[in-house]
Design a protein around this motif. Structure first.
Motif, PDB file in Angstrom:
ATOM      1  N   ILE A 142       0.867  -1.173   0.000  1.00 58.25           N
ATOM      2  CA  ILE A 142       0.000   0.000   0.000  1.00 58.25           C
ATOM      3  C   ILE A 142       0.904   1.223   0.000  1.00 58.25           C
ATOM      4  N   ARG A 143       0.761   2.068  -1.021  1.00 60.29           N
ATOM      5  CA  ARG A 143       1.655   3.210  -1.175  1.00 60.29           C
ATOM      6  C   ARG A 143       0.885   4.473  -1.521  1.00 60.29           C
ATOM      7  N   PHE A 144       1.432   5.616  -1.072  1.00 57.64           N
ATOM      8  CA  PHE A 144       0.947   6.916  -1.502  1.00 57.64           C
ATOM      9  C   PHE A 144       1.712   7.344  -2.748  1.00 57.64           C
ATOM     10  N   GLY A 145       1.033   8.039  -3.641  1.00 56.10           N
ATOM     11  CA  GLY A 145       1.700   8.594  -4.811  1.00 56.10           C
ATOM     12  C   GLY A 145       1.516   7.760  -6.061  1.00 56.10           C
ATOM     13  N   ASP A 146       2.018   8.291  -7.177  1.00 56.20           N
ATOM     14  CA  ASP A 146       1.877   7.622  -8.458  1.00 56.20           C
ATOM     15  C   ASP A 146       2.866   6.476  -8.573  1.00 56.20           C
ATOM     16  N   LEU A 147       2.528   5.522  -9.421  1.00 52.11           N
ATOM     17  CA  LEU A 147       3.375   4.356  -9.652  1.00 52.11           C
ATOM     18  C   LEU A 147       4.527   4.748 -10.563  1.00 52.11           C
ATOM     19  N   ALA A 148       5.762   4.513 -10.081  1.00 52.63           N
ATOM     20  CA  ALA A 148       6.941   4.858 -10.877  1.00 52.63           C
ATOM     21  C   ALA A 148       7.570   3.638 -11.536  1.00 52.63           C
ATOM     22  N   ASP A 149       7.433   2.470 -10.926  1.00 48.79           N
ATOM     23  CA  ASP A 149       8.069   1.253 -11.428  1.00 48.79           C
ATOM     24  C   ASP A 149       7.167   0.582 -12.456  1.00 48.79           C
ATOM     25  N   SER A 150       7.610   0.546 -13.719  1.00 47.56           N
ATOM     26  CA  SER A 150       6.779  -0.011 -14.790  1.00 47.56           C
ATOM     27  C   SER A 150       6.651  -1.518 -14.699  1.00 47.56           C
ATOM     28  N   ASN A 151       7.456  -2.167 -13.837  1.00 44.13           N
ATOM     29  CA  ASN A 151       7.359  -3.614 -13.671  1.00 44.13           C
ATOM     30  C   ASN A 151       6.229  -4.005 -12.718  1.00 44.13           C
ATOM     31  N   LEU A 152       5.591  -3.010 -12.134  1.00 48.75           N
ATOM     32  CA  LEU A 152       4.522  -3.265 -11.182  1.00 48.75           C
ATOM     33  C   LEU A 152       3.186  -2.785 -11.745  1.00 48.75           C
ATOM     34  N   ARG A 153       2.127  -3.256 -11.141  1.00 43.44           N
ATOM     35  CA  ARG A 153       0.787  -2.807 -11.476  1.00 43.44           C
ATOM     36  C   ARG A 153       0.174  -2.180 -10.217  1.00 43.44           C
ATOM     37  N   ALA A 154      -0.862  -1.372 -10.415  1.00 42.86           N
ATOM     38  CA  ALA A 154      -1.462  -0.681  -9.265  1.00 42.86           C
ATOM     39  C   ALA A 154      -2.970  -0.663  -9.385  1.00 42.86           C
ATOM     40  N   ARG A 155      -3.610  -0.646  -8.230  1.00 43.19           N
ATOM     41  CA  ARG A 155      -5.057  -0.469  -8.169  1.00 43.19           C
ATOM     42  C   ARG A 155      -5.343   0.656  -7.182  1.00 43.19           C
ATOM     43  N   ARG A 156      -6.036   1.669  -7.641  1.00 43.66           N
ATOM     44  CA  ARG A 156      -6.289   2.850  -6.818  1.00 43.66           C
ATOM     45  C   ARG A 156      -7.306   2.538  -5.725  1.00 43.66           C
ATOM     46  N   LEU A 157      -6.986   2.939  -4.515  1.00 43.06           N
ATOM     47  CA  LEU A 157      -7.891   2.744  -3.388  1.00 43.06           C
ATOM     48  C   LEU A 157      -8.691   3.998  -3.090  1.00 43.06           C
TER      49      LEU A 157
END
Length: 295
Positions: A142-157
């Motif tokens: 769980i992180r604050f801020g935009d995703l910087a690592d293109s090897n990861l995926r994100a789901r906005r909470l």
């Protein structure tokens, strides 16, 4: 036997020594050493560098650990499906979250989720700094801020604002800053993220983002401790609204400099690509989204 040895290898890395891994697994140090040797013989390479003071994985050991986390998670899921049926979910979930947010908002979601799925186990890492998801074998963070690592995926909470706050006792004694430039004359309580200290606080001034350097006599890498310092009247703090909402409602902290507040930051669940193929991870993400969106 290889799977069992892989589990033991991961325990060795987590505990930092063969003896501690043996205590965790209920094995003698000699047995742990033998099984590590058997794993190294199986792959034909050294997996650990050991000295009298330290233990660290070799390059091959790091690669094996990264793959082993996923392999064992997949095996546990398959084992559960074969034993209990395809709709049953089981197995470990390793995740990280900021300290305050993890305690107040993430842990209750995990408790509710585990009550519904008792065969799922959690390993929650509370840490306010950057976490290497792949290196630590985590399923999500769980992180604050935009995703910087293109090897990861994100789901906005959700979206969370950062608030500048101080205790009424601090403001009564030292005065209330009316402009970000006034912070230079105040004691600010600072967060450390790894080797970086959050000394530049951003504000929105006349439609532009300006960063003001702040200083103070207390720095910590634990957001809960920094918040406690602020409540005790030791200085001004910059925290997520999720972390200080209860303190503001109770009058323990007062938001200041609100006309200069920055737009909210995204709060996201970040995970390696393909991890949502595991049903338990996908369902937990659904539960987290529902919790933060108030459903």
């Amino acid at each position: 036997m290889v799977l069992d040895n892989l589990r033991l290898f991961l325990t060795i890395l987590e505990k930092g020594s063969l003896a501690a891994a043996g205590r965790e697994a209920g094995l003698s140090p000699a047995t742990v050493s033998e099984r590590l040797a058997a794993l190294e013989a199986h792959y034909g390479t050294r997996l650990l560098n050991r000295t009298t003071r330290a233990l660290a994985p070799t390059e091959e050991g790091r690669a094996l650990a990264e793959g082993a986390h996923q392999l064992l998670a997949d095996f546990d899921a398959l084992d559960a499906r074969m034993k209990f049926g395809i709709d049953h979910i089981a197995g470990p979930i390793r995740l990280s979250a900021p300290v305050d947010l993890g305690r107040a908002r993430i842990a209750p979601v995990l408790e509710t989720f585990q009550a519904a799925h008792p065969e799922v186990t959690f390993d929650l890492h509370l840490h306010d700094g950057y976490v290497d998801i792949a290196g630590q074998g985590l399923d999500l963070a769980i992180r604050f801020g935009d995703l910087a690592d293109s090897n990861l995926r994100a789901r906005r909470l959700t979206t969370s604002r950062r608030l500048i706050c101080a205790a009424p006792s601090y403001l009564a004694h030292y005065g209330r800053p009316e402009h970000p430039a006034d912070l230079v004359g105040h004691n600010c309580l600072l967060m450390r993220f790894g080797s970086e200290i959050d000394r530049l606080w951003p504000f929105q001034i006349n439609g532009q983002i300006e960063r003001h350097a702040v200083r103070g006599n207390r720095v910590a890498n634990d957001g809960a401790l920094v918040r406690e310092w602020a409540v005790a009247g030791h200085g001004i703090v910059r925290k997520s609204e999720w972390d200080v909402n209860d303190d503001i409602k109770a009058g323990r902290l007062v938001p200041i400099l609100q006309p200069f507040a920055m737009p909210g930051l995204a709060l996201q669940a970040v995970f390696p690509e393909g991890r949502t193929d595991q049903r338990r991870i996908r369902l937990l993400l659904d539960a987290l989204v529902a919790a933060f969106q108030g459903r």
